[in-house]
Design a protein around this motif. Structure first.
Motif, PDB file in Angstrom:
ATOM      1  N   HIS A  23      -6.560   6.780   3.394  1.00 34.11           N
ATOM      2  CA  HIS A  23      -5.486   7.500   2.700  1.00 34.11           C
ATOM      3  C   HIS A  23      -5.785   7.590   1.201  1.00 34.11           C
ATOM      4  CE1 HIS A  23      -1.529   8.947   1.610  1.00 34.11           C
ATOM      5  NE2 HIS A  23      -1.453   7.968   0.729  1.00 34.11           N
ATOM      6  N   GLU A  26      -8.502  10.161   0.694  1.00 33.23           N
ATOM      7  CA  GLU A  26      -7.968  11.519   0.861  1.00 33.23           C
ATOM      8  C   GLU A  26      -7.163  11.937  -0.357  1.00 33.23           C
ATOM      9  OE1 GLU A  26      -5.831  11.101   4.518  1.00 33.23           O
ATOM     10  OE2 GLU A  26      -7.566  11.691   5.730  1.00 33.23           O
ATOM     11  N   ASP A  30      -7.884  15.086  -2.845  1.00 34.97           N
ATOM     12  CA  ASP A  30      -6.858  16.083  -3.191  1.00 34.97           C
ATOM     13  C   ASP A  30      -6.744  16.231  -4.698  1.00 34.97           C
ATOM     14  OD1 ASP A  30      -6.288  16.545  -0.517  1.00 34.97           O
ATOM     15  OD2 ASP A  30      -4.522  15.234  -0.487  1.00 34.97           O
TER      16      ASP A  30
END
Length: 54
Positions: A23, A26, A30
């Motif tokens: 997470h 990611e 982003d």
């Protein structure tokens, strides 16, 4: 210039894979995509130009 420094730190973290979880990785990707959009790059270039001509 803070934006540029955070982009540098983000790139270093991405390259060295320093994340506690998928997470977190990611989220970093982003953020990288957000900071490297053409519009954002133009802002960074403008900031560099202003700093150079102060």
């Amino acid at each position: 210039m803070l934006e540029l420094l955070s982009l540098k730190d983000l790139c270093e973290a991405l390259v060295s894979q320093r994340f506690d979880s998928v997470h977190d990785a990611e989220h970093a990707l982003d953020k990288f995509e957000e900071l490297t959009t053409p519009a954002r790059v133009l802002v960074i270039l403008d900031q560099l130009e202003m700093a150079r001509h102060g």
